[in-house]
Motif scaffolding. Structure first.
Motif, mmCIF file in Angstrom:
data_model
loop_
_atom_site.group_PDB
_atom_site.id
_atom_site.type_symbol
_atom_site.label_atom_id
_atom_site.label_comp_id
_atom_site.label_asym_id
_atom_site.label_seq_id
_atom_site.Cartn_x
_atom_site.Cartn_y
_atom_site.Cartn_z
ATOM 1 N N LEU A 85 0.835 -1.195 0.000
ATOM 2 C CA LEU A 85 0.000 0.000 0.000
ATOM 3 C C LEU A 85 0.877 1.254 0.000
ATOM 4 O O LEU A 85 0.594 2.212 -0.712
ATOM 5 C CB LEU A 85 -0.934 0.006 1.206
ATOM 6 C CG LEU A 85 -1.897 1.181 1.288
ATOM 7 C CD1 LEU A 85 -2.777 1.256 0.043
ATOM 8 C CD2 LEU A 85 -2.753 1.080 2.537
ATOM 9 N N GLN A 86 1.954 1.225 0.782
ATOM 10 C CA GLN A 86 2.865 2.366 0.814
ATOM 11 C C GLN A 86 3.447 2.635 -0.576
ATOM 12 O O GLN A 86 3.511 3.777 -1.018
ATOM 13 C CB GLN A 86 3.998 2.115 1.823
ATOM 14 C CG GLN A 86 4.941 3.278 1.961
ATOM 15 C CD GLN A 86 4.267 4.507 2.555
ATOM 16 O OE1 GLN A 86 3.520 4.400 3.524
ATOM 17 N NE2 GLN A 86 4.511 5.666 1.982
ATOM 18 N N LYS A 87 3.839 1.576 -1.272
ATOM 19 C CA LYS A 87 4.385 1.736 -2.626
ATOM 20 C C LYS A 87 3.335 2.320 -3.568
ATOM 21 O O LYS A 87 3.634 3.167 -4.405
ATOM 22 C CB LYS A 87 4.894 0.400 -3.165
ATOM 23 C CG LYS A 87 6.154 -0.073 -2.486
ATOM 24 C CD LYS A 87 6.578 -1.428 -2.993
ATOM 25 C CE LYS A 87 7.765 -1.936 -2.213
ATOM 26 N NZ LYS A 87 8.120 -3.310 -2.572
ATOM 27 N N PHE A 88 2.089 1.874 -3.420
ATOM 28 C CA PHE A 88 1.003 2.408 -4.245
ATOM 29 C C PHE A 88 0.809 3.899 -3.963
ATOM 30 O O PHE A 88 0.677 4.703 -4.884
ATOM 31 C CB PHE A 88 -0.292 1.637 -3.980
ATOM 32 C CG PHE A 88 -1.499 2.205 -4.670
ATOM 33 C CD1 PHE A 88 -1.622 2.167 -6.047
ATOM 34 C CD2 PHE A 88 -2.524 2.787 -3.937
ATOM 35 C CE1 PHE A 88 -2.731 2.694 -6.693
ATOM 36 C CE2 PHE A 88 -3.643 3.312 -4.567
ATOM 37 C CZ PHE A 88 -3.743 3.267 -5.942
ATOM 38 N N LEU A 89 0.825 4.267 -2.683
ATOM 39 C CA LEU A 89 0.634 5.673 -2.316
ATOM 40 C C LEU A 89 1.786 6.554 -2.793
ATOM 41 O O LEU A 89 1.599 7.736 -3.045
ATOM 42 C CB LEU A 89 0.462 5.807 -0.803
ATOM 43 C CG LEU A 89 -0.829 5.200 -0.243
ATOM 44 C CD1 LEU A 89 -0.845 5.282 1.273
ATOM 45 C CD2 LEU A 89 -2.051 5.852 -0.842
#
Length: 159
Positions: free
Chosen positions: A71-75
């Motif tokens: 999720l962090q990478k997506f954000l």
């Protein structure tokens, strides 16, 4: 054992974070998203960011069904795998539905895609057009203006 030439060509992108080239291979083999999907991704990213700020990154990741690091990478602007995009789309549609706003063309298209995702690709577009036609008839029956996205999807535009 060395992979065949055509496979080596697919994974030839030198990426230090992907030494085996598996991510590059998966991205090249996955279906390319169309314009509507590309426009929906920033909307999903904003909604997820808002949720993570109001709760926590871990909580948002758990709700969506993905890892906090993913999720962090997506954000941060990364592009997730197709299966993860499907999870994000489902979460976003639930989240957008709770907001009480009218939906956009791209959101309606995403919702229809969720419903037809397991149909053969050759019948998805026709089924989505028929579903949009039924929604349009519902608006006509109650004598309300049919949203523009209904006609656009029903006529097969912007896919």
């Amino acid at each position: 054992m060395e992979p065949p030439q055509r496979i080596r060509k697919l994974i030839s992108d030198d990426n230090p974070n992907d030494p085996d080239g598996l991510r590059a291979l998966m991205e090249k083999l996955s279906p390319q998203e169309d314009g509507a999907e590309q426009r929906l991704i920033p909307l999903m990213r904003d909604a997820v960011m808002d949720r993570a700020e109001r709760t926590s990154l871990r909580n948002a990741a758990r709700e969506i069904g993905m890892s906090p690091s993913g999720l962090q990478k997506f954000l941060e602007g990364g592009m997730p795998y197709t299966k993860t995009i499907h999870r994000l789309r489902l979460w976003y549609l639930q989240h957008a539905g709770n907001a009480g706003n009218s939906i956009t063309h791209d959101e309606a298209l995403a919702a229809l895609r969720v419903l037809v995702h397991d149909l053969p690709p050759s019948t998805r577009a026709e089924t989505m057009e028929a579903m949009a036609g039924c929604v349009g008839q519902g608006y006509v029956r109650i004598r309300r203006a049919v949203p523009a996205w209904v006609a656009e999807i029903r006529d097969g535009r912007d896919r």
